[in-house]
Design a protein around this motif. Sequence first.
Motif, PDB file in Angstrom:
ATOM      1  N   ASP A  84       2.823  17.702   3.476  1.00 46.04           N
ATOM      2  CA  ASP A  84       1.840  18.627   2.919  1.00 46.04           C
ATOM      3  C   ASP A  84       1.669  18.303   1.436  1.00 46.04           C
ATOM      4  N   ALA A  85       0.789  19.033   0.747  1.00 45.96           N
ATOM      5  CA  ALA A  85       0.483  18.749  -0.649  1.00 45.96           C
ATOM      6  C   ALA A  85       1.693  18.924  -1.562  1.00 45.96           C
ATOM      7  N   GLU A 122      -5.331  13.522   1.637  1.00 45.95           N
ATOM      8  CA  GLU A 122      -5.543  13.142   0.240  1.00 45.95           C
ATOM      9  C   GLU A 122      -5.229  11.669   0.006  1.00 45.95           C
ATOM     10  N   THR A 123      -4.028  11.242   0.415  1.00 44.63           N
ATOM     11  CA  THR A 123      -3.616   9.858   0.178  1.00 44.63           C
ATOM     12  C   THR A 123      -2.821   9.312   1.363  1.00 44.63           C
ATOM     13  N   VAL A 124      -2.828   7.996   1.454  1.00 43.94           N
ATOM     14  CA  VAL A 124      -2.014   7.283   2.434  1.00 43.94           C
ATOM     15  C   VAL A 124      -1.256   6.211   1.664  1.00 43.94           C
ATOM     16  N   THR A 125       0.073   6.222   1.777  1.00 41.15           N
ATOM     17  CA  THR A 125       0.890   5.197   1.131  1.00 41.15           C
ATOM     18  C   THR A 125       1.564   4.368   2.215  1.00 41.15           C
ATOM     19  N   ASP A 126       2.468   3.498   1.801  1.00 35.28           N
ATOM     20  CA  ASP A 126       3.153   2.669   2.785  1.00 35.28           C
ATOM     21  C   ASP A 126       4.172   3.446   3.601  1.00 35.28           C
ATOM     22  N   LYS A 127       4.519   4.684   3.181  1.00 39.74           N
ATOM     23  CA  LYS A 127       5.514   5.478   3.902  1.00 39.74           C
ATOM     24  C   LYS A 127       5.017   6.828   4.389  1.00 39.74           C
ATOM     25  N   GLU A 128       3.912   7.325   3.821  1.00 39.40           N
ATOM     26  CA  GLU A 128       3.494   8.679   4.183  1.00 39.40           C
ATOM     27  C   GLU A 128       1.985   8.864   4.160  1.00 39.40           C
TER      28      GLU A 128
END
Length: 80
Positions: free
Chosen positions: A15-16, A66-72
């Motif tokens: 979540d945020a 909101e965002t997508v990273t390499d882990k989440e």
Amino acid sequence: MASLSDEDEGKFLMDAEGEQLGIVSEVEGDTAFVDPDPNIAEAWLEVFGWSSADEDDLSVPADAIETVTDKEVRLREKIE
């Protein structure tokens, strides 16, 4: 709106505020399917991208992300 792909399967949905909500079990188009309570076997399959969505999974549209990273995959604070 974040862009989703098959490479996002197995990532944690946060979540945020950074609380873990589940694991992305499958991505289909602009929707991530999230297992909110995977058992240990399901979690390992999801981490390796070897699982698929089932009736217990929640659908999360890309416009809620909101965002997508390499882990989440992290949700927006507010959905507009």
